[in-house]
Design an enzyme around this catalytic site. Structure first.
Site, PDB file in Angstrom:
ATOM      1  CB  CYS A 263     -35.037 -49.995 -34.919  1.00 19.08           C
ATOM      2  SG  CYS A 263     -36.242 -51.156 -35.220  1.00 19.08           S
ATOM      3  CG  ASN A 305     -36.843 -54.786 -39.368  1.00 17.56           C
ATOM      4  OD1 ASN A 305     -37.925 -55.479 -39.261  1.00 17.56           O
ATOM      5  ND2 ASN A 305     -35.567 -54.994 -39.626  1.00 17.56           N
ATOM      6  N   GLY A 307     -41.085 -55.302 -34.555  1.00 22.32           N
ATOM      7  CA  GLY A 307     -42.301 -56.167 -34.255  1.00 22.32           C
ATOM      8  C   GLY A 307     -42.640 -55.733 -32.616  1.00 22.32           C
ATOM      9  CG  HIS A 348     -35.111 -48.825 -40.097  1.00 15.62           C
ATOM     10  ND1 HIS A 348     -33.520 -49.050 -39.319  1.00 15.62           N
ATOM     11  CD2 HIS A 348     -35.853 -49.640 -39.480  1.00 15.62           C
ATOM     12  CE1 HIS A 348     -33.759 -50.161 -38.699  1.00 15.62           C
ATOM     13  NE2 HIS A 348     -35.152 -50.382 -38.711  1.00 15.62           N
ATOM     14  CD  GLU A 350     -31.346 -46.995 -41.320  1.00 12.52           C
ATOM     15  OE1 GLU A 350     -31.732 -48.232 -41.239  1.00 12.52           O
ATOM     16  OE2 GLU A 350     -31.980 -46.115 -40.706  1.00 12.52           O
TER      17      GLU A 350
END
Length: 388
Positions: A263, A305, A307, A348, A350
Site C-alpha cells: 500500500c 484500501n 486513494g 492488502h 494480509e
C-alpha cells in the site's frame, strides 16, 4: 443545498447530520460518541470486518461509510483490533444494530465507539451517497450531533484540510522500536507508517523475527540490527508529501537487501524509483476487488484500501515490471523490481476477514529472503492470524 438521502427507521436517538463540502446534506441519528468530526469521505464495500476497517491506520483522518446496510450485528472484540484504537475520524452506516449476536464479542459496537469517543451517524442511505461520490469524486464532509445548522456545517466541511498533499503517517507510527516476535527464521525489519497487526502476524506465522521501527528511523540504525529483509508498511496520507521517507526508502533499495512494500510502502518504493503517484478520483476500498496476476493469469479477489495509485505510464521498464492489475479499472496493483530483490503490492494480502487469495505474497517474499541471504525459512505454522 440538496438532500440526497432519506432518514431510515431507527430507534429514538439524538439527531445527527452528515454534510458534504458540495452542500449535500444527509439526516440521521447519532451513534457512538456525540460531537462533531470531519475528514475525507470514503466508502468500503466489505460485508464484514467493520472493526478491522475502523482500526486500520491507513484510514486515519477519514470518514468511513459502509455500503453493506447492516452494521454492528456481531459487536466488537479486542481480538479484531488492527491498532490500539479506532483510526477513522467518523463512521457512517445505514442500519445500525443495537443488539449483537456473537459469543466472542466483548461489547456492542455502540459501546465500542463511545469508549473511544468515535462520532457516527446511522439511518442514511449510504448507497445513494456512494453513487454521489462515484459521480462527483472524493470530497470532505463533517458528521455532527452537536451543531446542526446546515450552513455552519457546510463551512466546516469546506474548510477541512484536504487529503491531497497531507502527510499523516507520522500521526500513526510507533513512538519507539520494539521486537514484535522472535522466530527461527529470517530477521525482518518493519518500517511502521501505520502497520496493521495482521501484517506482523503474517510474518510471525512464517517463523520470522520481526523488529518494528518508527517511520523516521535512520536507515543506518536499522541496518545495524543486521536484518535479512526490509518491509515498508501501509499507512495514511499522501506519499508525495513524504520526501524524507522517499529518500530513506531509496537508500534502502540500494543496500541489496530484499524489500517488500504494501500500500503506502508500495507507493514510496515507486516514488523512490522515479515513478509517479497520483490521487485517485474515488479510490479502492473493499474486500471484493478482482486483481489479475499477470505471471500466472489467475485472478485474485482482494481486499483494498487506497486513494492513491502508481501511474503506469511512468514506470521505467528497466527498473520494474507490472505483475498485477486491477480488473475494474486497469490500475497498477503489483510490481516486481529489476535492479534489486523486491516486490510491492497496492492491495492488502494480509486482510482478515476477507479473501485469502493473496496470502502467498508473504511466502514469495520469504523465499526471496532465503535465496538472497542464504537463510532457512521455517514452514508456516497453523496459528490463526488473530492469535495474540
Amino acid at each position: 443545498m440538496t438532500d440526497d438521502t432519506n432518514a431510515m427507521p431507527a430507534q429514538a436517538s439524538d439527531p445527527a447530520k452528515l454534510v458534504l463540502e458540495d452542500g449535500t446534506v444527509a439526516r440521521g441519528t447519532a451513534i457512538g460518541a456525540r460531537g462533531l468530526t470531519g475528514g475525507e469521505l470514503c466508502f468500503n464495500t466489505s460485508m464484514t470486518g467493520y472493526q478491522e476497517i475502523m482500526t486500520d491506520p491507513s484510514y486515519y483522518g477519514q470518514l468511513m461509510m459502509m455500503t453493506y446496510p447492516h452494521i454492528g450485528n456481531y459487536g466488537a472484540s479486542d481480538i479484531d483490533m488492527e491498532a490500539e484504537e479506532p483510526m477513522v475520524a467518523g463512521f457512517i452506516v445505514r442500519s445500525f444494530t443495537e443488539r449483537h449476536s456473537n459469543r466472542q464479542a466483548d461489547e456492542t459496537l455502540d459501546e465500542f465507539m463511545r469508549r473511544y469517543d468515535l462520532v457516527g451517524i446511522a439511518g442514511v442511505d449510504t448507497r445513494a451517497l456512494v453513487r454521489h461520490i462515484r459521480d462527483k469524486g472524493v470530497m470532505n464532509a463533517v458528521i455532527s450531533s452537536d451543531e446542526l445548522d446546515d450552513d455552519v456545517l457546510l463551512e466546516r466541511a469546506q474548510d477541512w484540510p484536504k487529503m491531497d498533499g497531507l502527510e499523516l503517517a507520522s500521526k500513526v507510527t510507533t513512538d519507539s522500536d520494539y521486537v514484535y516476535c522472535e522466530g527461527s527464521g529470517p530477521r525482518i525489519a518493519v518500517y511502521d507508517f501505520g502497520v496493521k497487526q495482521n501484517i506482523l502476524r503474517s510474518f510471525r506465522a512464517r517463523g520470522a523475527t520481526v523488529r518494528v521501527v518508527p517511520g523516521d528511523t535512520p536507515l543506518d540504525e536499522v541496518l545495524a540490527w543486521d536484518p535479512d529483509g526490509l518491509f515498508f508498511s501501509n499507512g495514511p496520507g499522501d506519499p508525495r508529501a513524504m520526501s524524507e521517507a522517499v529518500d530513506r526508502v531509496g537508500r534502502a533499495l540500494d543496500t541489496g537487501l530484499p524489500v517488500f512494500g504494501i500500500c503506502l510502502g508500495h507507493q514510496l518504493m515507486s516514488l523512490a524509483q522515479g515513478f509517479d503517484v497520483y490521487k485517485m478520483f474515488v479510490g479502492h476500498r473493499g474486500a471484493n476487488h478482482p486483481v489479475k496476476n499477470l505471471d500466472t493469469e489467475k485472478v485474485e479477489v482482494t481486499t483494498q484500501n487506497h486513494g492513491f495509485a502508481v501511474e503506469e505510464t511512468s514506470i521505467d521498464e528497466a527498473k520494474a515490471r507490472v505483475t498485477h492489475v486491477n480488473l475494474n479499472d486497469d490500475t497498477v496493483e503489483g510490481l516486481r523490481f529489476k535492479t534489486f530483490p523486491g516486490l510491492s503490492l497496492q492491495y492488502h494480502p494480509e486482510a482478515s476477514p476477507g479473501p485469502h487469495d493473496s496470502h502467498y505474497h508473504f511466502d514469495t517474499f520469504m523465499e526471496m529472503v532465503a535465496k538472497e541471504r542464504n537463510v532457512a525459512v521455517p514452514e508456516q505454522t497453523d496459528e490463526s492470524l488473530h492469535a495474540v
